[in-house]
Design a protein around this motif. Structure first.
Motif, PDB file in Angstrom:
ATOM      1  N   VAL A  53     -12.738   0.033 -18.101  1.00 61.46           N
ATOM      2  CA  VAL A  53     -11.742  -1.013 -18.252  1.00 61.46           C
ATOM      3  C   VAL A  53     -12.200  -2.146 -19.169  1.00 61.46           C
ATOM      4  O   VAL A  53     -11.410  -3.000 -19.514  1.00 61.46           O
ATOM      5  N   SER A  54     -13.500  -2.158 -19.537  1.00 62.23           N
ATOM      6  CA  SER A  54     -13.944  -3.155 -20.503  1.00 62.23           C
ATOM      7  C   SER A  54     -15.168  -2.612 -21.229  1.00 62.23           C
ATOM      8  O   SER A  54     -15.750  -1.622 -20.804  1.00 62.23           O
ATOM      9  N   TYR A  55     -15.557  -3.266 -22.313  1.00 58.40           N
ATOM     10  CA  TYR A  55     -16.706  -2.778 -23.076  1.00 58.40           C
ATOM     11  C   TYR A  55     -17.985  -2.894 -22.256  1.00 58.40           C
ATOM     12  O   TYR A  55     -18.864  -2.042 -22.333  1.00 58.40           O
ATOM     13  N   THR A  56     -18.084  -3.961 -21.474  1.00 61.54           N
ATOM     14  CA  THR A  56     -19.256  -4.114 -20.613  1.00 61.54           C
ATOM     15  C   THR A  56     -19.303  -2.971 -19.604  1.00 61.54           C
ATOM     16  O   THR A  56     -20.361  -2.398 -19.347  1.00 61.54           O
ATOM     17  N   LYS A  65     -18.087  -0.073 -20.053  1.00 60.53           N
ATOM     18  CA  LYS A  65     -18.466   1.144 -20.773  1.00 60.53           C
ATOM     19  C   LYS A  65     -19.979   1.235 -20.931  1.00 60.53           C
ATOM     20  O   LYS A  65     -20.580   2.273 -20.676  1.00 60.53           O
ATOM     21  N   VAL A 124     -12.456   2.869 -23.900  1.00 61.25           N
ATOM     22  CA  VAL A 124     -12.190   1.594 -23.235  1.00 61.25           C
ATOM     23  C   VAL A 124     -10.688   1.345 -23.263  1.00 61.25           C
ATOM     24  O   VAL A 124     -10.092   1.214 -24.330  1.00 61.25           O
ATOM     25  N   ILE A 125     -10.094   1.341 -22.104  1.00 65.40           N
ATOM     26  CA  ILE A 125      -8.671   1.025 -21.986  1.00 65.40           C
ATOM     27  C   ILE A 125      -8.544  -0.044 -20.907  1.00 65.40           C
ATOM     28  O   ILE A 125      -8.804   0.235 -19.740  1.00 65.40           O
ATOM     29  N   PRO A 126      -8.225  -1.264 -21.285  1.00 68.93           N
ATOM     30  CA  PRO A 126      -8.234  -2.327 -20.280  1.00 68.93           C
ATOM     31  C   PRO A 126      -7.139  -2.141 -19.228  1.00 68.93           C
ATOM     32  O   PRO A 126      -6.209  -1.366 -19.424  1.00 68.93           O
ATOM     33  N   GLU A 150     -14.622 -10.809 -22.431  1.00 64.37           N
ATOM     34  CA  GLU A 150     -13.804  -9.991 -23.327  1.00 64.37           C
ATOM     35  C   GLU A 150     -12.320 -10.143 -23.043  1.00 64.37           C
ATOM     36  O   GLU A 150     -11.490  -9.721 -23.834  1.00 64.37           O
ATOM     37  N   TRP A 157     -15.457  -4.968 -35.957  1.00 66.60           N
ATOM     38  CA  TRP A 157     -15.190  -4.733 -34.539  1.00 66.60           C
ATOM     39  C   TRP A 157     -15.625  -5.942 -33.719  1.00 66.60           C
ATOM     40  O   TRP A 157     -16.664  -6.539 -33.968  1.00 66.60           O
ATOM     41  N   LYS A 172     -16.031  -7.488 -29.675  1.00 67.18           N
ATOM     42  CA  LYS A 172     -16.109  -7.046 -28.281  1.00 67.18           C
ATOM     43  C   LYS A 172     -15.072  -7.805 -27.464  1.00 67.18           C
ATOM     44  O   LYS A 172     -15.415  -8.601 -26.586  1.00 67.18           O
ATOM     45  N   VAL A 173     -13.812  -7.608 -27.792  1.00 70.04           N
ATOM     46  CA  VAL A 173     -12.753  -8.264 -27.032  1.00 70.04           C
ATOM     47  C   VAL A 173     -11.682  -7.238 -26.704  1.00 70.04           C
ATOM     48  O   VAL A 173     -11.516  -6.248 -27.399  1.00 70.04           O
ATOM     49  N   LEU A 174     -10.981  -7.497 -25.615  1.00 73.50           N
ATOM     50  CA  LEU A 174      -9.980  -6.550 -25.154  1.00 73.50           C
ATOM     51  C   LEU A 174      -8.566  -6.998 -25.502  1.00 73.50           C
ATOM     52  O   LEU A 174      -7.638  -6.209 -25.509  1.00 73.50           O
ATOM     53  N   TYR A 175      -8.395  -8.317 -25.753  1.00 70.87           N
ATOM     54  CA  TYR A 175      -7.042  -8.825 -25.888  1.00 70.87           C
ATOM     55  C   TYR A 175      -6.455  -8.564 -27.269  1.00 70.87           C
ATOM     56  O   TYR A 175      -5.266  -8.736 -27.472  1.00 70.87           O
ATOM     57  N   ASP A 214     -10.161   4.145 -29.223  1.00 74.31           N
ATOM     58  CA  ASP A 214     -10.649   3.588 -27.955  1.00 74.31           C
ATOM     59  C   ASP A 214     -12.072   4.007 -27.633  1.00 74.31           C
ATOM     60  O   ASP A 214     -12.767   3.326 -26.904  1.00 74.31           O
ATOM     61  N   PHE A 274     -23.131  -1.754 -29.809  1.00 72.80           N
ATOM     62  CA  PHE A 274     -23.121  -1.157 -28.483  1.00 72.80           C
ATOM     63  C   PHE A 274     -24.492  -1.314 -27.820  1.00 72.80           C
ATOM     64  O   PHE A 274     -25.509  -0.997 -28.429  1.00 72.80           O
ATOM     65  N   PRO A 309     -25.249  -7.613 -19.175  1.00 76.25           N
ATOM     66  CA  PRO A 309     -24.176  -8.477 -18.682  1.00 76.25           C
ATOM     67  C   PRO A 309     -23.477  -7.927 -17.438  1.00 76.25           C
ATOM     68  O   PRO A 309     -22.716  -8.645 -16.796  1.00 76.25           O
ATOM     69  N   TRP A 310     -23.701  -6.659 -17.116  1.00 75.44           N
ATOM     70  CA  TRP A 310     -23.053  -6.076 -15.944  1.00 75.44           C
ATOM     71  C   TRP A 310     -23.769  -6.430 -14.646  1.00 75.44           C
ATOM     72  O   TRP A 310     -23.263  -6.162 -13.583  1.00 75.44           O
TER      73      TRP A 310
END
Lengths: 486, 297
Positions: A184-187, A189, A205-207, A339, B14, B16-19, B26, B33, B282-283
């Motif tokens: 759901v996010s790059y992190t 992934k 990645v598909i939010p 993100e 690229w 690192k954002v989702l919006y 994808d 990375f 970060p996780w």
């Protein structure tokens, strides 16, 4: 409910299928898949995974695929249920072990799942959540039966302690055979690729998405004489409730015109009550207790600032919902949160009382000086970010890719298990895979596929449930709306 | 995988954002990375001799158990008179008591606010009770077979060693449980001694060696590390000497155990550090570093 609502209200289908991503206009409609969503978590249980599965399924049905959902029985909710648009849900009679996750023996679910996969003519298994034992079982059995598999990971995991070492090993085994993984996010992934030792190319990645029509601002509901900070989360350690217990007294002493509204329930509620008691803040800190998802919006619109104190988060729908309601978001900089929203809509802080207070003070000053954009403007920006239709479209592409892949024969599968999962675990699970296969052969001998009835196709291209009959759709949807959230 | 136009891929960078809808598929893997991946950031660098020094806590506790068993054996064989042991024990306790206050100049006492009178009282109460109950202790386990008693004592002493508070911050550590197990073992063993006065002296000795002695050790280690090393060596040699007088093989094995714990294990620890691969990023769940209890006190 983005798609169900759209379908139910009888919008013209051209509007429904309008592409969200520019340039991805589907000139040649992809072929219809028969998808089975498997997870331990589904309605009537409430949460992010549950609504994700529901909304995604609805949008996939809208795009002409056949979707069924398989989960375990919740109390007396067992057997088969139909939801809006003929979405069929199997509530299987499997024992729940811990936290709504079923117990797994790896084998006991094969007869039931195989029966469903065969009678529904499923081609793609889509499992959700790494906490769900049933999801992993389904992946394992699907590979034994030679079906394509997709897995969506909704959570982050550490690497440091013993329990995560063990669960990560199991995830490695489970995902080693899976065709494609969605995060759901790059992190998330990065986390999943490391945990399960995967090739990053097979991870998309598909939010997540939120329904912007459910989260609309209502500036008249809030009192502008005071500033209200809203917190909506489960009150548990991982959501940073301890930090909140430090922020409340700190800021309430500094700003006499500051109120808190806290929605949610959990074991850490007691410390918030203690803080409220000790600093005499009964009229300024309101604890609402557990909220139903439909009430969240009504709580959000009462505030000016939304505070999220999570210590770990893969995506964080809550901040998107809050921003969609036009609130200024203040959040910890953890997991995938940076993100999710652009910098002008969110104030990111370190996970400490000091830093969060600083962030909140900045937001309060902006609010007082009127520097914040109007809620309606924020809503208009945020509503374009995440939509379920976009999610479904991107997920469809994953299905498309997966359905073109070759299914590994048994010997190759065993080779891969052994080479990929380490000498000990690899051999153990290769052995289990062989046992699973033998069990499948036995089941096929007992009840051959040919004598299993094909289920009535409720959705899908040749579905009994069609969009041409908005009356039925509308009625059943209403029934379900009354029925589902319990 | 995405059917999106690849034309603008080269110019677009690229993020690192989702919006934002980005012109990448994808499953695109950027050069960035895993760039936030960190390894072994909390790994500690160990110094060999520092680890050896820390391992002395374990040595001390092993020796305590050894000395206790040796003394019990001497009493059981009748080679050691209970009065003599009691006298020595009392003298060394008094010495330890004085030392305990001398080492840190009475600071610990000031902090705890405990008076000497209170110490004397609890000591008297304890001695009186143990003395009064020693006939009961003596006959307590008469109906239990001696083998069972020995087995139970071994398990209890092992448990004492496992749960003892060596200074590690782990869930398994429980000094109460550890002490209770040791006292239970001593009661078991004491009940096999010839007379009730033996049992009394044995239990008193157990209290001295398992409850009081570690307290003194801890203080010694904190305040005067040099003398602590000396005391540990002395204690280890006396334990070895005692064991040697009973069984040469046992003494050799015990010596090997001590050497491997104090010299080999630290060496291994440091070698294994090289293979450490602890992944952070970060996780990771954030840690709350502040003390939040101040808001509630």
């Amino acid at each position: 409910m983005a798609c169900s609502g759209g379908g139910g209200h009888g919008q013209p289908s051209s509007a429904i299928l309008s592409p969200v991503t520019p340039g991805s206009l589907s000139t040649s409609r992809t072929r219809a898949h028969s998808i089975c969503m498997v997870s331990d978590f589904f309605y009537p249980n409430m949460g992010g995974v549950e609504s994700h599965i529901y909304q995604l399924s609805q949008c996939l049905i809208e795009r002409g695929h056949k979707v069924i959902i398989v989960t375990h029985a919740y109390g007396n909710r067992k057997g088969i249920r139909y939801l809006t648009n003929g979405l069929k849900v199997y509530y299987l009679p499997l024992k729940v072990m811990y936290n709504q996750s079923t117990a797994t023996t790896l084998f006991h679910s094969l007869p039931l799942l195989r029966y469903i996969f065969v009678r529904e003519r499923v081609t793609i298994i889509h499992s959700h959540s790494s906490f769900s034992a049933m999801a992993h079982d389904a992946l394992f059995h699907a590979k034994t039966m030679g079906l394509q598999t997709v897995f969506t990971d909704h959570s982050l995991f550490g690497f440091a302690d013993v329990s995560s070492v063990l669960t990560n090993k199991l995830l490695t085994v489970s995902l080693c055979d899976t065709n494609h993984i969605i995060c759901v996010s790059y992190t998330s992934k990065e986390n999943t690729v490391l945990r399960a030792a995967l090739n990053p190319e097979i991870v998309s990645v598909i939010p997540n998405a939120v329904d912007p029509t459910d989260f609309t601002p209502d500036p008249f509901r809030r009192h502008d004489s005071v500033i209200t900070i809203v917190v909506v989360s489960r009150l548990v350690y991982r959501k940073g409730t301890d930090l909140l217990s430090g922020i409340i007294p700190e800021l309430c002493q500094k700003y006499p015109d500051l109120n808190f509204i806290i929605g949610g329930e959990g074991p850490k509620r007691i410390i918030l009550e203690e803080v409220r008691e000790r600093y005499q803040l009964h009229d300024r800190v309101r604890l609402l207790g557990a909220l139903e998802h439909k009430d969240v919006r009504n709580v959000l619109v009462q505030g000016h600032i939304f505070l999220n104190t999570s210590l770990t988060e893969a995506f964080c729908m809550a901040i998107v919902e809050a921003a969609s309601c036009g609130l200024q978001v203040v959040s910890t900089r953890v997991g995938g949160i940076p993100e999710v929203l652009p910098e002008d809509l969110i104030i990111l802080c370190e996970p400490s009382v000091k830093s969060l207070c600083k962030g909140l003070e900045k937001a309060i000053l902006q609010q007082k000086s009127g520097a914040l954009p109007a809620p309606e403007n924020i809503h208009n920006i945020v509503k374009t970010f995440y939509t379920w239709r976009n999610v479904a479209e991107r997920t469809e592409k994953v299905y498309e890719r997966v359905s073109g892949e070759a299914v590994l024969p048994m010997d190759k599968r065993l080779d891969r298990l052994i080479s990929h999962c380490g000498p000990v675990t690899g051999y153990i699970f290769a052995f289990l895979a062989v046992l699973d296969y033998l069990l499948l052969v036995f089941l096929r001998w007992m009840t051959p596929d040919s004598i299993i009835d094909v289920a009535m196709d409720a959705t899908g291209p040749s579905g009994a449930w069609t969009h041409q009959n908005p009356d039925t759709t509308q009625r059943v949807e209403n029934d379900e709306v009354l029925d589902t959230p319990r | 995988m995405c059917a999106q136009s690849i034309t603008s891929t080269k110019e677009a960078k690229w993020q690192k954002v989702l919006y934002e809808r980005q012109p990448f598929p994808d499953n695109y893997v950027d050069r960035r990375f895993l760039e936030e991946l960190r390894k072994n950031i909390y790994a500690r660098k160990y110094q060999y001799w520092a680890v050896v020094f820390e391992s002395s806590v374990v040595i001390q506790q092993l020796c305590s158990v050894c000395v206790f068993v040796v003394i019990w054996w001497y009493m059981d064989e009748g080679l050691l008179a209970p009065h003599w042991l009691f006298g020595t024990g009392l003298a060394s306790s008094l010495m330890g008591y004085v030392l305990f206050d001398l080492i840190d100049g009475g600071e610990g006492r000031k902090k705890s606010g405990r008076t000497r009178w209170a110490d004397l009282k609890s000591a008297l109460v304890f001695v009186a009770f143990t003395y009064g109950f020693s006939p009961v202790l003596k006959t307590l386990t008469e109906s239990v077979s001696t083998d069972t008693i020995y087995a139970m004592s071994v398990f209890m002493l092992l448990g004492h060693l496992i749960f003892f508070d060596y200074g590690a911050n782990a869930a398994i550590v429980s000094s109460t449980l550890s002490l209770n197990m040791a006292i239970f073992a001593s009661v078991c063993l004491a009940s096999r001694l010839p007379r009730s006065v033996h049992a009394f002296v044995m239990v008193t000795f157990a209290i001295q060696i398992f409850a009081l002695w570690p307290m003194l050790q801890k203080k010694l280690k904190a305040c005067t590390p040099r003398s602590y090393v000396g005391v540990t060596m002395l204690f280890a040699f006396s334990a070895l000497g005692g064991l040697l007088s009973i069984s040469a093989v046992g003494a050799i094995l015990f010596a090997l155990l001590l050497v491997s714990i104090s010299c080999l294990c630290p060496f291994y620890l440091i070698r294994l550090q090289l293979f450490k691969e602890n992944i952070h990023g970060p996780w990771d769940e954030a840690e709350i570093k502040e003390d939040l209890s101040r808001f509630l006190s």
